[in-house]
Design a protein around this motif. Structure first.
Motif, PDB file in Angstrom:
ATOM      1  N   MET A  79     113.699  15.628 -10.351  1.00 54.26           N
ATOM      2  CA  MET A  79     112.542  16.429 -10.065  1.00 54.26           C
ATOM      3  C   MET A  79     111.305  15.670 -10.536  1.00 54.26           C
ATOM      4  O   MET A  79     111.229  15.234 -11.673  1.00 54.26           O
ATOM      5  CB  MET A  79     112.652  17.767 -10.781  1.00 54.26           C
ATOM      6  N   PRO A  80     110.314  15.507  -9.671  1.00 57.90           N
ATOM      7  CA  PRO A  80     109.113  14.760 -10.047  1.00 57.90           C
ATOM      8  C   PRO A  80     108.020  15.669 -10.623  1.00 57.90           C
ATOM      9  O   PRO A  80     107.985  16.863 -10.373  1.00 57.90           O
ATOM     10  CB  PRO A  80     108.658  14.158  -8.725  1.00 57.90           C
ATOM     11  N   ALA A  81     107.129  15.059 -11.393  1.00 51.84           N
ATOM     12  CA  ALA A  81     105.902  15.708 -11.850  1.00 51.84           C
ATOM     13  C   ALA A  81     104.769  15.107 -11.022  1.00 51.84           C
ATOM     14  O   ALA A  81     104.726  13.899 -10.802  1.00 51.84           O
ATOM     15  CB  ALA A  81     105.674  15.446 -13.328  1.00 51.84           C
ATOM     16  N   HIS A  82     103.886  15.950 -10.539  1.00 51.64           N
ATOM     17  CA  HIS A  82     102.770  15.507  -9.711  1.00 51.64           C
ATOM     18  C   HIS A  82     101.469  15.712 -10.472  1.00 51.64           C
ATOM     19  O   HIS A  82     101.274  16.750 -11.093  1.00 51.64           O
ATOM     20  CB  HIS A  82     102.707  16.306  -8.403  1.00 51.64           C
ATOM     21  N   VAL A  83     100.558  14.729 -10.402  1.00 55.42           N
ATOM     22  CA  VAL A  83      99.246  14.827 -11.036  1.00 55.42           C
ATOM     23  C   VAL A  83      98.211  14.958  -9.929  1.00 55.42           C
ATOM     24  O   VAL A  83      98.158  14.124  -9.017  1.00 55.42           O
ATOM     25  CB  VAL A  83      98.942  13.580 -11.896  1.00 55.42           C
ATOM     26  N   PHE A  84      97.415  16.031 -10.016  1.00 57.94           N
ATOM     27  CA  PHE A  84      96.388  16.297  -9.019  1.00 57.94           C
ATOM     28  C   PHE A  84      95.006  16.225  -9.651  1.00 57.94           C
ATOM     29  O   PHE A  84      94.841  16.587 -10.816  1.00 57.94           O
ATOM     30  CB  PHE A  84      96.544  17.717  -8.440  1.00 57.94           C
ATOM     31  N   ASP A  85      94.019  15.780  -8.904  1.00 58.74           N
ATOM     32  CA  ASP A  85      92.626  15.945  -9.271  1.00 58.74           C
ATOM     33  C   ASP A  85      92.098  17.023  -8.342  1.00 58.74           C
ATOM     34  O   ASP A  85      91.822  16.777  -7.177  1.00 58.74           O
ATOM     35  CB  ASP A  85      91.838  14.648  -9.106  1.00 58.74           C
ATOM     36  N   LEU A  86      92.009  18.236  -8.867  1.00 59.65           N
ATOM     37  CA  LEU A  86      91.656  19.378  -8.031  1.00 59.65           C
ATOM     38  C   LEU A  86      90.240  19.304  -7.485  1.00 59.65           C
ATOM     39  O   LEU A  86      89.929  19.943  -6.489  1.00 59.65           O
ATOM     40  CB  LEU A  86      91.856  20.672  -8.825  1.00 59.65           C
ATOM     41  N   ASN A  87      89.373  18.516  -8.116  1.00 66.73           N
ATOM     42  CA  ASN A  87      88.024  18.330  -7.585  1.00 66.73           C
ATOM     43  C   ASN A  87      88.011  17.419  -6.367  1.00 66.73           C
ATOM     44  O   ASN A  87      87.111  17.477  -5.561  1.00 66.73           O
ATOM     45  CB  ASN A  87      87.101  17.739  -8.654  1.00 66.73           C
ATOM     46  N   VAL A  88      89.024  16.572  -6.239  1.00 62.01           N
ATOM     47  CA  VAL A  88      89.076  15.611  -5.136  1.00 62.01           C
ATOM     48  C   VAL A  88      89.907  16.139  -3.978  1.00 62.01           C
ATOM     49  O   VAL A  88      89.441  16.210  -2.849  1.00 62.01           O
ATOM     50  CB  VAL A  88      89.643  14.254  -5.622  1.00 62.01           C
ATOM     51  N   ASN A  89      91.173  16.508  -4.253  1.00 62.68           N
ATOM     52  CA  ASN A  89      92.063  16.978  -3.196  1.00 62.68           C
ATOM     53  C   ASN A  89      93.127  17.878  -3.817  1.00 62.68           C
ATOM     54  O   ASN A  89      93.905  17.424  -4.646  1.00 62.68           O
ATOM     55  CB  ASN A  89      92.709  15.788  -2.479  1.00 62.68           C
ATOM     56  N   LYS A  90      93.161  19.121  -3.386  1.00 63.72           N
ATOM     57  CA  LYS A  90      94.117  20.089  -3.923  1.00 63.72           C
ATOM     58  C   LYS A  90      95.502  19.940  -3.301  1.00 63.72           C
ATOM     59  O   LYS A  90      96.457  20.503  -3.802  1.00 63.72           O
ATOM     60  CB  LYS A  90      93.620  21.516  -3.685  1.00 63.72           C
ATOM     61  N   LEU A  91      95.616  19.196  -2.229  1.00 65.46           N
ATOM     62  CA  LEU A  91      96.869  19.109  -1.491  1.00 65.46           C
ATOM     63  C   LEU A  91      97.627  17.803  -1.696  1.00 65.46           C
ATOM     64  O   LEU A  91      98.824  17.744  -1.440  1.00 65.46           O
ATOM     65  CB  LEU A  91      96.600  19.304   0.006  1.00 65.46           C
ATOM     66  N   GLU A  92      96.955  16.764  -2.167  1.00 64.83           N
ATOM     67  CA  GLU A  92      97.597  15.460  -2.294  1.00 64.83           C
ATOM     68  C   GLU A  92      97.540  14.974  -3.746  1.00 64.83           C
ATOM     69  O   GLU A  92      96.462  14.860  -4.327  1.00 64.83           O
ATOM     70  CB  GLU A  92      96.878  14.457  -1.395  1.00 64.83           C
ATOM     71  N   LYS A 105     119.742  15.571  -9.827  1.00 66.64           N
ATOM     72  CA  LYS A 105     119.294  16.649  -8.951  1.00 66.64           C
ATOM     73  C   LYS A 105     119.736  18.018  -9.455  1.00 66.64           C
ATOM     74  O   LYS A 105     119.086  19.013  -9.212  1.00 66.64           O
ATOM     75  CB  LYS A 105     119.801  16.433  -7.524  1.00 66.64           C
ATOM     76  N   LYS A 106     120.857  18.071 -10.198  1.00 66.32           N
ATOM     77  CA  LYS A 106     121.366  19.356 -10.690  1.00 66.32           C
ATOM     78  C   LYS A 106     120.537  19.887 -11.860  1.00 66.32           C
ATOM     79  O   LYS A 106     120.485  21.083 -12.075  1.00 66.32           O
ATOM     80  CB  LYS A 106     122.826  19.218 -11.119  1.00 66.32           C
ATOM     81  N   ILE A 123     101.876  14.818 -21.667  1.00 60.97           N
ATOM     82  CA  ILE A 123     102.646  15.982 -21.234  1.00 60.97           C
ATOM     83  C   ILE A 123     104.092  15.747 -21.639  1.00 60.97           C
ATOM     84  O   ILE A 123     104.633  14.659 -21.447  1.00 60.97           O
ATOM     85  CB  ILE A 123     102.575  16.165 -19.702  1.00 60.97           C
ATOM     86  N   ILE A 124     104.724  16.779 -22.198  1.00 63.88           N
ATOM     87  CA  ILE A 124     106.138  16.730 -22.550  1.00 63.88           C
ATOM     88  C   ILE A 124     106.869  17.667 -21.586  1.00 63.88           C
ATOM     89  O   ILE A 124     106.472  18.817 -21.411  1.00 63.88           O
ATOM     90  CB  ILE A 124     106.385  17.203 -24.004  1.00 63.88           C
ATOM     91  N   VAL A 125     107.941  17.173 -20.962  1.00 66.92           N
ATOM     92  CA  VAL A 125     108.722  17.968 -20.018  1.00 66.92           C
ATOM     93  C   VAL A 125     110.162  18.031 -20.514  1.00 66.92           C
ATOM     94  O   VAL A 125     110.756  16.998 -20.843  1.00 66.92           O
ATOM     95  CB  VAL A 125     108.686  17.344 -18.603  1.00 66.92           C
ATOM     96  N   GLY A 126     110.709  19.256 -20.609  1.00 71.20           N
ATOM     97  CA  GLY A 126     112.094  19.429 -21.040  1.00 71.20           C
ATOM     98  C   GLY A 126     112.930  20.009 -19.922  1.00 71.20           C
ATOM     99  O   GLY A 126     112.444  20.762 -19.086  1.00 71.20           O
ATOM    100  N   ASP A 127     114.226  19.642 -19.903  1.00 72.68           N
ATOM    101  CA  ASP A 127     115.106  20.193 -18.881  1.00 72.68           C
ATOM    102  C   ASP A 127     116.189  21.060 -19.510  1.00 72.68           C
ATOM    103  O   ASP A 127     116.263  21.192 -20.737  1.00 72.68           O
ATOM    104  CB  ASP A 127     115.691  19.094 -17.992  1.00 72.68           C
ATOM    105  N   GLU A 128     117.020  21.646 -18.684  1.00 76.71           N
ATOM    106  CA  GLU A 128     118.027  22.593 -19.146  1.00 76.71           C
ATOM    107  C   GLU A 128     119.130  21.957 -19.982  1.00 76.71           C
ATOM    108  O   GLU A 128     119.855  22.649 -20.686  1.00 76.71           O
ATOM    109  CB  GLU A 128     118.625  23.335 -17.957  1.00 76.71           C
ATOM    110  N   ARG A 129     119.238  20.645 -19.954  1.00 77.49           N
ATOM    111  CA  ARG A 129     120.261  19.954 -20.753  1.00 77.49           C
ATOM    112  C   ARG A 129     119.710  19.486 -22.094  1.00 77.49           C
ATOM    113  O   ARG A 129     120.401  18.844 -22.866  1.00 77.49           O
ATOM    114  CB  ARG A 129     120.814  18.784 -19.971  1.00 77.49           C
TER     115      ARG A 129
END
Length: 98
Positions: free
Chosen positions: A1-14, A25-26, A41-47
């Motif tokens: 699963m990816p993390a996406h970084v957006f600049d909402l002032n520039v483009n909210k969709l890309e 994937k599981k 940013i720290i991201v934790g998963d179910e494992r």
């Protein structure tokens, strides 16, 4: 699963960039924690696996101010920007607005 970084002032969709944070994937991402002082940013998963992501200096650049244009700075301005964006996606009559 990816993390996406957006600049909402520039483009909210890309997204500006995408980083894989869960290798299988599981596995599902269960927690995300933002550091209030540093661009981390720290991201934790179910494992119980934890991924630490630091925002690239290239993605932290502030836009150049135009000559003669006064720009507001500070947390109040950032909160106002987020509230404006959230108002676009909130549905009328939701509990958040009441």
């Amino acid at each position: 699963m990816p993390a996406h970084v957006f600049d909402l002032n520039v483009n909210k969709l890309e997204p500006l960039c995408t980083q894989l944070v869960v290798t299988r994937k599981k596995n599902k991402t269960t927690h995300v924690q933002f550091n209030p002082a540093d661009p981390v940013i720290i991201v934790g998963d179910e494992r119980g696996l934890i991924t630490c992501l630091k925002l690239s200096p290239n993605l932290r650049k502030k836009p150049k101010e135009k000559k003669g244009q006064e720009t507001k700075k500070g947390p109040e301005e950032e909160i106002a920007k987020l509230e404006k964006l959230l108002s676009l996606v909130r549905q009328p009559g939701s509990k958040e607005e009441q």
